[in-house]
Design an enzyme around this catalytic site. Structure first.
Site, PDB file in Angstrom:
ATOM      1  N   GLY A 288      -6.255   8.134   4.080  1.00  0.00           N
ATOM      2  CA  GLY A 288      -6.442   8.388   5.513  1.00  0.00           C
ATOM      3  C   GLY A 288      -7.846   8.394   6.041  1.00  0.00           C
ATOM      4  O   GLY A 288      -8.044   8.362   7.267  1.00  0.00           O
TER       5      GLY A 288
ATOM      6  N   GLU B 242      -5.158   8.803  -2.322  1.00  0.00           N
ATOM      7  CA  GLU B 242      -4.724   7.400  -2.180  1.00  0.00           C
ATOM      8  C   GLU B 242      -5.502   6.695  -1.075  1.00  0.00           C
ATOM      9  O   GLU B 242      -4.917   6.268  -0.072  1.00  0.00           O
ATOM     10  CB  GLU B 242      -3.232   7.356  -1.819  1.00  0.00           C
TER      11      GLU B 242
ATOM     12  N   TYR C 116      -3.508  -1.510  17.497  1.00  0.00           N
ATOM     13  CA  TYR C 116      -4.081  -0.151  17.548  1.00  0.00           C
ATOM     14  C   TYR C 116      -5.304  -0.046  18.454  1.00  0.00           C
ATOM     15  O   TYR C 116      -5.954   0.994  18.487  1.00  0.00           O
ATOM     16  CB  TYR C 116      -4.485   0.312  16.134  1.00  0.00           C
TER      17      TYR C 116
ATOM     18  N   CYS D  84      -0.820 -18.133  21.409  1.00  0.00           N
ATOM     19  CA  CYS D  84      -0.321 -18.197  22.779  1.00  0.00           C
ATOM     20  C   CYS D  84       0.110 -16.822  23.256  1.00  0.00           C
ATOM     21  O   CYS D  84       1.315 -16.554  23.379  1.00  0.00           O
ATOM     22  CB  CYS D  84       0.830 -19.186  22.872  1.00  0.00           C
TER      23      CYS D  84
ATOM     24  N   TYR E 206      -6.469  -4.090   5.944  1.00  0.00           N
ATOM     25  CA  TYR E 206      -5.279  -4.337   6.755  1.00  0.00           C
ATOM     26  C   TYR E 206      -5.323  -5.630   7.579  1.00  0.00           C
ATOM     27  O   TYR E 206      -4.431  -5.851   8.388  1.00  0.00           O
ATOM     28  CB  TYR E 206      -4.986  -3.129   7.677  1.00  0.00           C
TER      29      TYR E 206
HETATM   30  N1  LLP Z   1      -0.907   6.563   1.097  1.00  0.00           N
HETATM   31  C1  LLP Z   1       0.175   6.362   1.860  1.00  0.00           C
HETATM   32  C2  LLP Z   1       1.441   6.987   1.496  1.00  0.00           C
HETATM   33  C3  LLP Z   1       0.070   5.555   3.003  1.00  0.00           C
HETATM   34  O1  LLP Z   1       1.129   5.350   3.762  1.00  0.00           O
HETATM   35  C4  LLP Z   1      -1.182   4.962   3.327  1.00  0.00           C
HETATM   36  C5  LLP Z   1      -1.336   4.118   4.508  1.00  0.00           C
HETATM   37  C6  LLP Z   1      -2.272   5.200   2.484  1.00  0.00           C
HETATM   38  C7  LLP Z   1      -2.101   6.008   1.370  1.00  0.00           C
HETATM   39  C8  LLP Z   1      -3.638   4.617   2.725  1.00  0.00           C
HETATM   40  O2  LLP Z   1      -4.185   5.118   3.896  1.00  0.00           O
HETATM   41  P1  LLP Z   1      -5.688   4.710   4.341  1.00  0.00           P
HETATM   42  O3  LLP Z   1      -6.633   5.399   3.393  1.00  0.00           O
HETATM   43  O4  LLP Z   1      -5.786   3.257   4.289  1.00  0.00           O
HETATM   44  O5  LLP Z   1      -5.802   5.239   5.723  1.00  0.00           O
HETATM   45  N2  LLP Z   1      -1.363  -0.872   9.337  1.00  0.00           N
HETATM   46  C9  LLP Z   1      -2.385   0.069   9.741  1.00  0.00           C
HETATM   47  C10 LLP Z   1      -2.644   1.099   8.678  1.00  0.00           C
HETATM   48  C11 LLP Z   1      -1.417   1.863   8.302  1.00  0.00           C
HETATM   49  C12 LLP Z   1      -1.630   2.730   7.100  1.00  0.00           C
HETATM   50  C13 LLP Z   1      -0.328   3.030   6.458  1.00  0.00           C
HETATM   51  N3  LLP Z   1      -0.385   3.891   5.338  1.00  0.00           N
HETATM   52  C14 LLP Z   1      -3.646  -0.701  10.095  1.00  0.00           C
HETATM   53  O6  LLP Z   1      -3.612  -1.911  10.121  1.00  0.00           O
HETATM   54  O7  LLP Z   1      -4.689  -0.097  10.413  1.00  0.00           O
END
Ligand code: LLP
Length: 420
Positions: free
Chosen positions: A244, A283, A325, A350, A379
């Site tokens: 996160g 994570e 977003y 388009c 992403y």
């Molecule tokens: N762990 C779990 C269970 C998750 O669902 C996620 C991300 C992470 C770890 C990694 O989170 P991070 O450190 O990357 O914030 N599609 C969106 C991002 C969605 C993230 C979904 N889950 C985007 O393009 O910004």
């Protein structure tokens, strides 16, 4: 900041991006103009040195505070075998959200026992692939997961149970996952029953709990709160605190908390609230890869009217972040510092929403210029799509002045290959 960033300022966003000895803007020691000539545009470029040092910083920052900690790279942020392979080399674990991401992680050389599978709607295919590979952990997100593991497992599978901590993370609503209305985790009031079922099952080894409150979070307090909530559920061998941590995308945005500050907040809270002998996992996805990647495009058209539209050979097909977003990127024209002009950077799809930057300051853009967008390592490749039957760009690794293809450019033949 009402002007284009200078070429040397861009390193504040993506550290590998800086002028080379000949003054041309370079990435990982390769001039962007040379990379465009060799690999074409649009392309996603990865600075291997940044990727590696970020991964190493994560391991150092966490194990310095808590030796029994683990960093799982969230594969979904950049699902490329070479990326996961580099994470494995740096000592990270990884998480995957599907049989496909699992295959990518294994292809990258991540040992199965360091892989964790999560997801709110795992199919027989996902769980079957995970069991067959012998992965280290499966995160139980529903009673249906328990049913599936009981039906498919041939030996006890280590599991953890995902809870919903009731923490509303300060981020875009599509990326908040820890509040009452989220689809993720065992519903409140049913967690004890899920833990009891997993613990009693001969097909499961119940090790602990999982929490993930969302993505692109730039404050540390909500993470600390989630540790307090998970701790209240009892004593276990393993706690996974999710990912996160957010990234900075634009020069006029505040600097994001560092990996070290994040580790200190999270593992500091873990030291207070969680049992000393327990393993604590995290994570991170975005913060491990976002600044290591940039997108390189060619300017295809410039329309000067009420607004100035700079159209590039990419867009929402290779970067959904702005459309989904509202992410504000900070584009720059490569190897030019002419009179600044306020522009909208639009893509070749388009749709009016196909826009990567609004009111960006660019140096007198013209057709044929190269345009770079920093901080696209997270992403963008993962959510790339084929809208308008546009082939997806390649992923190119650059390191010490050398470049190699990690994912080749998609072709129109690839697109036709699926038609029957
Ligand atoms: N762990 C779990 C269970 C998750 O669902 C996620 C991300 C992470 C770890 C990694 O989170 P991070 O450190 O990357 O914030 N599609 C969106 C991002 C969605 C993230 C979904 N889950 C985007 O393009 O910004």
């Amino acid at each position: 900041m009402e002007r284009p960033a200078s070429h040397s300022e861009l390193a504040e966003l993506s550290p590998g991006l800086r002028p080379g000895p000949d003054g041309r803007l370079a990435f990982g020691g390769c001039a962007l103009a040379d990379l465009a000539a060799e690999f074409g545009t649009a392309a996603i470029l990865v600075d291997v040195a940044t990727l590696r040092s970020t991964a190493e910083r994560y391991v150092e920052a966490t194990t310095a505070i808590r030796p029994n900690s683990r960093v799982h790279f969230a594969t979904k942020a950049f699902p490329v075998p070479a990326v996961v392979g580099l994470m494995a080399e740096a000592g990270l674990y990884c998480d995957v959200a599907s049989a496909g991401e699992l295959a990518i992680a294994l292809a990258g050389g991540m040992p199965a026992e360091r892989i964790l599978l999560h997801g709110n709607a795992k199919t027989d295919l996902d769980i079957g692939a995970a069991l067959e590979a012998g992965i280290g952990l499966i995160v139980i997100d529903s009673f249906d997961d328990i049913d599936r593991i009981e039906r498919l497992a041939e030996r006890p599978q280590p599991v953890i149970v995902r809870i919903n901590p009731g923490v509303l993370a300060p981020t875009h609503e599509a990326m908040a996952t820890g509040h009452g209305e989220s689809k993720f985790g065992i519903p409140n009031g049913q967690v004890e029953a899920a833990i009891a079922r997993a613990a009693a099952s001969p097909k499961m080894e119940m090790l602990g709990l999982h929490v993930h409150i969302g993505s692109q979070i730039l404050e540390l307090e909500p993470f600390v709160e989630s540790v307090e909530r998970i701790a209240a559920l009892g004593t276990f061998d393993l706690y996974d605190l999710g990912g996160g941590l957010g990234s900075r995308y634009a020069m006029d945005e505040p600097v994001a908390p560092s990996i070290e500050d994040y580790a200190e907040a999270l593992f500091g809270a873990a030291a207070v609230h969680l049992p000393d002998e327990s393993v604590v996992a995290i994570e991170p996805g975005r913060s491990t890869v976002a600044p290591a990647g940039i997108s390189l495009y060619s300017v295809v058209g410039v329309k000067r009217g009420d607004r100035t539209f700079v159209a590039i050979d990419g867009g929402m097909g290779d970067n959904m972040e702005t459309a989904l977003y509202g992410t504000r990127f900070w584009p720059a024209i490569v190897d030019k510092d002419g009179g600044p002009e306020r522009c909208d950077v639009v893509g070749h799809h388009c749709e009016t929403g196909d826009r990567l930057a609004t009111d960006a300051w660019l140096s007198s853009p013209e057709v044929g210029d190269l345009l770079v967008i920093p901080v696209t390592g997270a992403y963008c490749h993962s959510m790339a799509n084929n809208y308008n039957a546009m082939p997806r760009p390649p992923v190119i690794f650059v390191e010490d002045g050398d470049a190699r293809v990690a994912i080749r450019r998609e072709t129109i033949a690839d697109l036709l290959g699926r038609a029957t």
